[in-house]
Design a protein around this motif. Sequence first.
Motif, PDB file in Angstrom:
ATOM      1  N   ARG A 175      -5.179 -11.770  15.227  1.00  0.00           N
ATOM      2  CA  ARG A 175      -3.831 -11.396  15.676  1.00  0.00           C
ATOM      3  C   ARG A 175      -2.883 -11.124  14.520  1.00  0.00           C
ATOM      4  O   ARG A 175      -1.897 -10.440  14.690  1.00  0.00           O
ATOM      5  N   ARG A 176      -3.156 -11.693  13.362  1.00  0.00           N
ATOM      6  CA  ARG A 176      -2.322 -11.452  12.185  1.00  0.00           C
ATOM      7  C   ARG A 176      -3.256 -11.129  11.030  1.00  0.00           C
ATOM      8  O   ARG A 176      -4.226 -11.814  10.809  1.00  0.00           O
ATOM      9  N   GLN A 177      -2.918 -10.055  10.305  1.00  0.00           N
ATOM     10  CA  GLN A 177      -3.736  -9.603   9.184  1.00  0.00           C
ATOM     11  C   GLN A 177      -2.887  -9.496   7.928  1.00  0.00           C
ATOM     12  O   GLN A 177      -1.697  -9.221   8.010  1.00  0.00           O
ATOM     13  N   ILE A 178      -3.542  -9.679   6.795  1.00  0.00           N
ATOM     14  CA  ILE A 178      -2.893  -9.487   5.498  1.00  0.00           C
ATOM     15  C   ILE A 178      -3.482  -8.210   4.917  1.00  0.00           C
ATOM     16  O   ILE A 178      -4.696  -8.089   4.782  1.00  0.00           O
ATOM     17  N   ARG A 179      -2.615  -7.276   4.596  1.00  0.00           N
ATOM     18  CA  ARG A 179      -3.055  -6.005   4.014  1.00  0.00           C
ATOM     19  C   ARG A 179      -2.497  -5.888   2.603  1.00  0.00           C
ATOM     20  O   ARG A 179      -1.303  -6.069   2.384  1.00  0.00           O
ATOM     21  N   LYS A 180      -3.389  -5.580   1.666  1.00  0.00           N
ATOM     22  CA  LYS A 180      -2.978  -5.370   0.279  1.00  0.00           C
ATOM     23  C   LYS A 180      -2.655  -3.890   0.112  1.00  0.00           C
ATOM     24  O   LYS A 180      -3.456  -3.030   0.447  1.00  0.00           O
ATOM     25  N   VAL A 181      -1.467  -3.615  -0.399  1.00  0.00           N
ATOM     26  CA  VAL A 181      -1.023  -2.237  -0.625  1.00  0.00           C
ATOM     27  C   VAL A 181      -0.986  -2.002  -2.129  1.00  0.00           C
ATOM     28  O   VAL A 181      -0.332  -2.750  -2.859  1.00  0.00           O
ATOM     29  N   GLU A 182      -1.724  -0.997  -2.579  1.00  0.00           N
ATOM     30  CA  GLU A 182      -1.751  -0.654  -4.003  1.00  0.00           C
ATOM     31  C   GLU A 182      -1.522   0.838  -4.165  1.00  0.00           C
ATOM     32  O   GLU A 182      -2.136   1.636  -3.449  1.00  0.00           O
ATOM     33  N   LYS A 183      -0.660   1.181  -5.096  1.00  0.00           N
ATOM     34  CA  LYS A 183      -0.404   2.575  -5.436  1.00  0.00           C
ATOM     35  C   LYS A 183      -0.412   2.680  -6.948  1.00  0.00           C
ATOM     36  O   LYS A 183       0.197   1.871  -7.631  1.00  0.00           O
ATOM     37  N   PHE A 184      -1.131   3.658  -7.465  1.00  0.00           N
ATOM     38  CA  PHE A 184      -1.253   3.831  -8.913  1.00  0.00           C
ATOM     39  C   PHE A 184      -0.762   5.212  -9.313  1.00  0.00           C
ATOM     40  O   PHE A 184      -0.987   6.184  -8.613  1.00  0.00           O
ATOM     41  N   SER A 185      -0.121   5.278 -10.444  1.00  0.00           N
ATOM     42  CA  SER A 185       0.209   6.553 -11.080  1.00  0.00           C
ATOM     43  C   SER A 185      -0.018   6.358 -12.578  1.00  0.00           C
ATOM     44  O   SER A 185      -0.437   5.289 -13.017  1.00  0.00           O
ATOM     45  N   LYS A 186       0.277   7.368 -13.354  1.00  0.00           N
ATOM     46  CA  LYS A 186       0.036   7.345 -14.800  1.00  0.00           C
ATOM     47  C   LYS A 186       0.657   6.125 -15.495  1.00  0.00           C
ATOM     48  O   LYS A 186       0.047   5.482 -16.326  1.00  0.00           O
ATOM     49  N   ASP A 187       1.869   5.771 -15.158  1.00  0.00           N
ATOM     50  CA  ASP A 187       2.549   4.661 -15.819  1.00  0.00           C
ATOM     51  C   ASP A 187       3.150   3.661 -14.836  1.00  0.00           C
ATOM     52  O   ASP A 187       4.075   2.937 -15.169  1.00  0.00           O
ATOM     53  N   HIS A 188       2.613   3.636 -13.640  1.00  0.00           N
ATOM     54  CA  HIS A 188       3.212   2.796 -12.617  1.00  0.00           C
ATOM     55  C   HIS A 188       2.111   2.184 -11.742  1.00  0.00           C
ATOM     56  O   HIS A 188       1.227   2.884 -11.287  1.00  0.00           O
ATOM     57  N   ILE A 189       2.167   0.882 -11.564  1.00  0.00           N
ATOM     58  CA  ILE A 189       1.281   0.183 -10.639  1.00  0.00           C
ATOM     59  C   ILE A 189       2.171  -0.505  -9.609  1.00  0.00           C
ATOM     60  O   ILE A 189       3.098  -1.224  -9.973  1.00  0.00           O
ATOM     61  N   GLU A 190       1.888  -0.253  -8.362  1.00  0.00           N
ATOM     62  CA  GLU A 190       2.650  -0.891  -7.293  1.00  0.00           C
ATOM     63  C   GLU A 190       1.671  -1.649  -6.417  1.00  0.00           C
ATOM     64  O   GLU A 190       0.688  -1.083  -5.942  1.00  0.00           O
ATOM     65  N   MET A 191       1.901  -2.944  -6.224  1.00  0.00           N
ATOM     66  CA  MET A 191       1.044  -3.762  -5.405  1.00  0.00           C
ATOM     67  C   MET A 191       1.879  -4.799  -4.665  1.00  0.00           C
ATOM     68  O   MET A 191       2.758  -5.427  -5.251  1.00  0.00           O
ATOM     69  N   PHE A 192       1.589  -4.924  -3.380  1.00  0.00           N
ATOM     70  CA  PHE A 192       2.228  -5.962  -2.594  1.00  0.00           C
ATOM     71  C   PHE A 192       1.381  -6.211  -1.356  1.00  0.00           C
ATOM     72  O   PHE A 192       0.415  -5.499  -1.094  1.00  0.00           O
ATOM     73  N   TYR A 193       1.724  -7.234  -0.593  1.00  0.00           N
ATOM     74  CA  TYR A 193       0.983  -7.600   0.612  1.00  0.00           C
ATOM     75  C   TYR A 193       1.869  -7.425   1.834  1.00  0.00           C
ATOM     76  O   TYR A 193       3.065  -7.686   1.780  1.00  0.00           O
ATOM     77  N   LEU A 194       1.234  -7.015   2.931  1.00  0.00           N
ATOM     78  CA  LEU A 194       1.916  -6.921   4.220  1.00  0.00           C
ATOM     79  C   LEU A 194       1.217  -7.857   5.196  1.00  0.00           C
ATOM     80  O   LEU A 194      -0.002  -7.779   5.364  1.00  0.00           O
ATOM     81  N   SER A 195       1.961  -8.721   5.814  1.00  0.00           N
ATOM     82  CA  SER A 195       1.446  -9.573   6.872  1.00  0.00           C
ATOM     83  C   SER A 195       1.837  -8.897   8.181  1.00  0.00           C
ATOM     84  O   SER A 195       3.018  -8.731   8.466  1.00  0.00           O
ATOM     85  N   THR A 196       0.827  -8.481   8.959  1.00  0.00           N
ATOM     86  CA  THR A 196       1.110  -7.714  10.173  1.00  0.00           C
ATOM     87  C   THR A 196       0.511  -8.384  11.411  1.00  0.00           C
ATOM     88  O   THR A 196      -0.527  -9.046  11.329  1.00  0.00           O
ATOM     89  N   ALA A 197       1.172  -8.181  12.528  1.00  0.00           N
ATOM     90  CA  ALA A 197       0.721  -8.681  13.828  1.00  0.00           C
ATOM     91  C   ALA A 197       1.342  -7.777  14.890  1.00  0.00           C
ATOM     92  O   ALA A 197       1.863  -6.707  14.562  1.00  0.00           O
ATOM     93  N   CYS A 198       1.332  -8.208  16.131  1.00  0.00           N
ATOM     94  CA  CYS A 198       2.026  -7.448  17.176  1.00  0.00           C
ATOM     95  C   CYS A 198       3.500  -7.350  16.796  1.00  0.00           C
ATOM     96  O   CYS A 198       4.096  -8.317  16.326  1.00  0.00           O
ATOM     97  N   ASN A 199       4.064  -6.188  16.987  1.00  0.00           N
ATOM     98  CA  ASN A 199       5.449  -5.943  16.585  1.00  0.00           C
ATOM     99  C   ASN A 199       6.475  -6.253  17.670  1.00  0.00           C
ATOM    100  O   ASN A 199       7.666  -6.106  17.438  1.00  0.00           O
ATOM    101  N   HIS A 200       6.032  -6.634  18.846  1.00  0.00           N
ATOM    102  CA  HIS A 200       6.946  -6.939  19.953  1.00  0.00           C
ATOM    103  C   HIS A 200       8.029  -5.860  20.020  1.00  0.00           C
ATOM    104  O   HIS A 200       9.232  -6.127  19.891  1.00  0.00           O
ATOM    105  N   CYS A 201       7.552  -4.647  20.207  1.00  0.00           N
ATOM    106  CA  CYS A 201       8.384  -3.444  20.136  1.00  0.00           C
ATOM    107  C   CYS A 201       9.522  -3.433  21.148  1.00  0.00           C
ATOM    108  O   CYS A 201       9.425  -4.017  22.228  1.00  0.00           O
ATOM    109  N   GLY A 202      10.568  -2.717  20.797  1.00  0.00           N
ATOM    110  CA  GLY A 202      11.684  -2.495  21.715  1.00  0.00           C
ATOM    111  C   GLY A 202      11.253  -1.676  22.915  1.00  0.00           C
ATOM    112  O   GLY A 202      11.704  -1.913  24.036  1.00  0.00           O
ATOM    113  N   ASN A 203      10.386  -0.706  22.700  1.00  0.00           N
ATOM    114  CA  ASN A 203       9.798   0.136  23.759  1.00  0.00           C
ATOM    115  C   ASN A 203       8.279   0.033  23.657  1.00  0.00           C
ATOM    116  O   ASN A 203       7.627   0.942  23.161  1.00  0.00           O
TER     117      ASN A 203
END
Length: 189
Positions: A36-64
């Motif tokens: 029901r809940r997952q951890i996703r690692k987000v990584e983006k690389f460029s020539k001089d830039h590394i971007e990494m972070f984690y997203l904890s996701t589950a049901c979003n209990h949407c408005g619609n």
Amino acid sequence: MVKQLGFVLDVNRCLGCGACAKACQNRNQLAPSLVRRQIRKVEKFSKDHIEMFYLSTACNHCGNPECLRVCPSGAYAKRRDGIVLHLSEKCTGCKSCVASCPFGAPQINPQTNKASKCQLCYERLDRGMPPFCVQACLTGALRLKELKDIPDNKLLRLTAPAPSLRLTRPSVFYKPPSATKVSGFSFTI
């Protein structure tokens, strides 16, 4: 007055430890195949830039919620606080909700052949306690808030890849990563 509860995740504080996911799995006594809940690692690389972070996701209990809209047996309900509930006793296992959710929240339980999803620990909330995932977060990165109390100018709202699916109005917000310099690289955490 109707309110809408939602998750806020500060990706700068999330370590990707999975405590939130493990607490949900253990406390709800879920089969190993149900997540029901997952951890996703987000990584983006460029020539001089590394971007990494984690997203904890589950049901979003949407408005619609799309799951509620498409369910032919009325197995979904939305509470006055915005929590989207799955009513197992009404579920026929048709998988309409599984196919329609742009975020993949409903899953078929292999033991019951019915849909299953995060219920936002509504029984705990009704007793004034936080959901298991929020309580288990070691760094305070995952919080539950009422949407009217969320300053939307500093947070990003989770959206599905297709613009038409943004109409679900997911109740999840992220504090975006902030950049720091590490050994000549711009590293975002």
